[in-house]
Design a protein around this motif. Structure first.
Motif, PDB file in Angstrom:
ATOM      1  N   GLY A  77       0.062 103.588  71.581  1.00 11.60           N
ATOM      2  CA  GLY A  77       1.029 104.622  71.186  1.00 11.60           C
ATOM      3  C   GLY A  77       1.863 105.199  72.320  1.00 11.60           C
ATOM      4  O   GLY A  77       2.407 106.299  72.184  1.00 11.60           O
ATOM      5  N   ASP A  80       5.381 105.769  71.142  1.00 15.65           N
ATOM      6  CA  ASP A  80       5.464 106.944  70.242  1.00 15.65           C
ATOM      7  C   ASP A  80       5.510 108.235  71.064  1.00 15.65           C
ATOM      8  O   ASP A  80       6.291 109.138  70.775  1.00 15.65           O
ATOM      9  CB  ASP A  80       4.248 106.998  69.312  1.00 15.65           C
ATOM     10  N   SER A  93       6.363 101.321  67.775  1.00 12.18           N
ATOM     11  CA  SER A  93       5.301 102.298  67.554  1.00 12.18           C
ATOM     12  C   SER A  93       3.957 101.580  67.518  1.00 12.18           C
ATOM     13  O   SER A  93       3.896 100.359  67.301  1.00 12.18           O
ATOM     14  CB  SER A  93       5.534 102.986  66.206  1.00 12.18           C
ATOM     15  N   ALA A  94       2.883 102.348  67.699  1.00 11.40           N
ATOM     16  CA  ALA A  94       1.541 101.759  67.612  1.00 11.40           C
ATOM     17  C   ALA A  94       1.349 101.092  66.251  1.00 11.40           C
ATOM     18  O   ALA A  94       0.760 100.020  66.152  1.00 11.40           O
ATOM     19  CB  ALA A  94       0.492 102.842  67.826  1.00 11.40           C
ATOM     20  N   GLU A  95       1.886 101.716  65.202  1.00 11.12           N
ATOM     21  CA  GLU A  95       1.741 101.148  63.848  1.00 11.12           C
ATOM     22  C   GLU A  95       2.407  99.784  63.740  1.00 11.12           C
ATOM     23  O   GLU A  95       1.834  98.835  63.228  1.00 11.12           O
ATOM     24  CB  GLU A  95       2.432 102.083  62.846  1.00 11.12           C
ATOM     25  N   ALA A  96       3.653  99.687  64.247  1.00  9.70           N
ATOM     26  CA  ALA A  96       4.383  98.424  64.120  1.00  9.70           C
ATOM     27  C   ALA A  96       3.823  97.361  65.065  1.00  9.70           C
ATOM     28  O   ALA A  96       3.891  96.158  64.783  1.00  9.70           O
ATOM     29  CB  ALA A  96       5.876  98.649  64.388  1.00  9.70           C
ATOM     30  N   VAL A  98       0.945  96.574  65.499  1.00 11.11           N
ATOM     31  CA  VAL A  98      -0.204  95.896  64.895  1.00 11.11           C
ATOM     32  C   VAL A  98       0.173  94.479  64.446  1.00 11.11           C
ATOM     33  O   VAL A  98      -0.690  93.624  64.252  1.00 11.11           O
ATOM     34  CB  VAL A  98      -0.794  96.745  63.740  1.00 11.11           C
ATOM     35  N   SER A 102      -3.245  92.685  65.213  1.00  8.74           N
ATOM     36  CA  SER A 102      -4.149  92.136  64.192  1.00  8.74           C
ATOM     37  C   SER A 102      -3.506  90.913  63.561  1.00  8.74           C
ATOM     38  O   SER A 102      -2.468  91.004  62.906  1.00  8.74           O
ATOM     39  CB  SER A 102      -4.446  93.169  63.113  1.00  8.74           C
ATOM     40  N   PHE A 105      -3.262  91.300  59.807  1.00  7.40           N
ATOM     41  CA  PHE A 105      -2.110  92.118  59.388  1.00  7.40           C
ATOM     42  C   PHE A 105      -0.828  91.281  59.450  1.00  7.40           C
ATOM     43  O   PHE A 105       0.000  91.309  58.533  1.00  7.40           O
ATOM     44  CB  PHE A 105      -1.982  93.345  60.292  1.00  7.40           C
ATOM     45  N   LEU A 247       8.487  95.267  57.630  1.00  3.86           N
ATOM     46  CA  LEU A 247       7.863  96.380  58.366  1.00  3.86           C
ATOM     47  C   LEU A 247       8.575  97.694  58.036  1.00  3.86           C
ATOM     48  O   LEU A 247       7.931  98.739  57.866  1.00  3.86           O
ATOM     49  CB  LEU A 247       7.861  96.104  59.867  1.00  3.86           C
ATOM     50  N   ARG A 250       7.451  99.004  54.812  1.00  3.08           N
ATOM     51  CA  ARG A 250       6.111  99.601  54.876  1.00  3.08           C
ATOM     52  C   ARG A 250       6.110 100.932  55.640  1.00  3.08           C
ATOM     53  O   ARG A 250       5.057 101.475  55.955  1.00  3.08           O
ATOM     54  CB  ARG A 250       5.136  98.635  55.546  1.00  3.08           C
ATOM     55  N   MET A 252       7.086 101.366  58.756  1.00  2.00           N
ATOM     56  CA  MET A 252       6.799 101.196  60.179  1.00  2.00           C
ATOM     57  C   MET A 252       7.877 100.327  60.806  1.00  2.00           C
ATOM     58  O   MET A 252       7.604  99.212  61.250  1.00  2.00           O
ATOM     59  CB  MET A 252       5.406 100.616  60.381  1.00  2.00           C
TER      60      MET A 252
END
Ligand code: AMP
Ligand code: GLY
Length: 417
Positions: A77, A80, A93-96, A98, A102, A105, A247, A250, A252
């Motif tokens: 992050g 962010d 961002s940390a979310e994107a 991923v 992962s 994901f 993305l 979603r 993100m």
């Protein structure tokens, strides 16, 4: 513009160097940086994954642009934290992020967006692993779900080794084997718009002829004479843009560098992996021949302004990058060996030496501090000339146990993997 680059690898060194070439960038800082960056940017101590400290440093420096290089700070992050302070930041961002962090994901995003990729099964139990290996047959492809610095993937026909790798990883993705040569295509994204870079190729295996274990990358070159000129548009339309749209859908949106690792299979182009940052060492080669000024480009991406940026401009030159890795890399790199010859390589003129795993001894001597130690990049009017330049540069450099592939960009007319 005043820029701050977070990270300490060869990729970040190349980004710092390219920012310095942009006439609109007056000042470049790096944190924590490395001894190579120290000669062209002001360095600041920083734990690269400390978002609050990065944001505070950017504020103190009145940075107009922060570039977050490596995957770990992105996943934790850092981008962010910088953006939350109102400072433009190139990096998702940390979310994107991923999408890199992962593999399960990433597969889900690709399924939802209809992006071509290997059929895959996510397994968390030994019985599921056996069933998935039966489903796909050899060669087996077993991937650690999480970040593993390029070492989480095993491709093998040895069933026992495949099962053992899966057991060591925990959650794994087991997938169909993709035949055909690989290439990397990077998209600069502002959350909505994607500007593709030109394709590059990375050499992931440790030894010549693609033997030995997977690494973070032992060399790279660009452009790729064996790739059709339509490929960039095809990948943008079928891979990069659909991923960015999915993305965003979603909640993100991806702002930063979306890296598509691709295989040109007998049934068309397919995604091997996504990364959420510039590739290393492809970036060293690509930025050597990117004519579009980097600071303005990354600032536009960081501020949602890519609609105002024309297609990227490329030099007609080729670039080749050769990595020098430490003894024992990738399993257990040996640190401490003294490095000589960097100035001699740079004195050749056509060569840039990008530092990665280097540090200075208390006596001020350069020594090995990590797995991939240095990358030498040269430009030339064609790949042969660039290749000669890069290997001439590498010849100047020495440290005990140095590992170098001798076949980077050797067969550039034939398709290779
Ligand atoms: P990744 O970390 O997913 O890029 O995988 C590292 C390397 O493993 C890739 O660059 C490929 O050389 C190889 N690899 C990954 N997935 C596959 C696949 N489905 N088929 C064949 N090789 C693969
Ligand atoms: N060169 C491969 C990577 O950056 O992941």
């Amino acid at each position: 513009m005043r820029a701050l680059v977070i990270g300490s690898g060869g990729r970040e060194h190349a980004v710092v160097e390219a920012l310095r070439r942009d006439p609109d960038v007056m000042d470049v800082h790096a944190a924590p940086g490395n001894p190579g960056m120290g000669s062209i940017a002001e360095l600041h101590p920083l734990a690269a994954t400390d978002g609050a400290a990065a944001a505070e440093l950017a504020r103190q420096l009145s940075a107009d642009l922060v570039v977050v290089g490596p995957e770990l700070p992105l996943m934790t992050g850092v981008a962010d934290a910088v953006r939350n302070r109102g400072i433009p930041c190139f990096g998702p961002s940390a979310e994107a992020a991923v999408i890199e962090g992962s593999k399960a994901f990433a597969k889900d995003v690709m399924r939802a967006a209809g992006i071509p990729t290997a059929t895959a099964v996510v397994c968390e139990r030994a019985a599921d692993v056996q069933a998935a290996l039966d489903q796909f047959g050899p060669p087996y492809v077993v991937k650690d779900d999480g970040l593993a610095a390029g070492k989480g993937v095993l491709v093998t026909s040895d069933r026992v080794a495949a099962v053992a790798h899966a057991a060591a990883c925990g959650k794994v993705v087991i997938e169909e084997y993709l035949d055909g040569p690989e290439l990397s295509l990077f998209g600069i994204c502002d959350g909505e718009i994607v500007l593709p870079m030109q394709p590059a190729q990375d050499f992931k295996r440790l030894r010549d002829r693609d033997e030995g274990p997977n690494t973070g990358g032992m060399g790279a070159y660009t452009p790729l004479p064996w790739v059709s000129s339509d490929l960039r548009d095809e990948v943008t339309a079928r891979v990069l843009r659909p991923a960015a749209v999915e993305l965003a859908k979603r909640g993100m949106p991806f702002s930063g560098l979306l890296y598509a690792g691709l295989a040109l299979t007998s049934s068309g182009v397919k995604v091997v992996e996504f990364n959420a940052r510039f590739g290393d060492p492809e970036t060293q080669a690509l930025l050597a021949v990117l004519d579009t000024p980097l600071g303005g480009l990354l600032h536009a991406a960081a501020t949602g302004g890519l609609s105002g940026v024309p297609a990227l401009l490329w030099s007609s030159d080729a670039a080749v990058t050769v990595v020098a890795a430490a003894a024992g890399y990738p399993e257990a790199p040996m640190t401490g060996a003294l490095i000589s010859g960097v100035e001699a390589a740079e004195a050749l003129g056509v060569v840039s030496v990008h530092h990665a795993g280097t540090t200075l001894t208390s006596g001020g001597q350069l020594c090995v501090a990590g797995g991939r130690v240095l990358a030498v990049t040269a430009k030339g009017s064609d790949l042969q000339e660039a290749r000669r330049g890069a290997y001439n540069g590498i010849e100047q450099i020495f440290f005990e146990g140095m590992q170098v592939r001798r076949d980077i960009a050797l067969r550039t007319t034939a398709v290779q993997s």
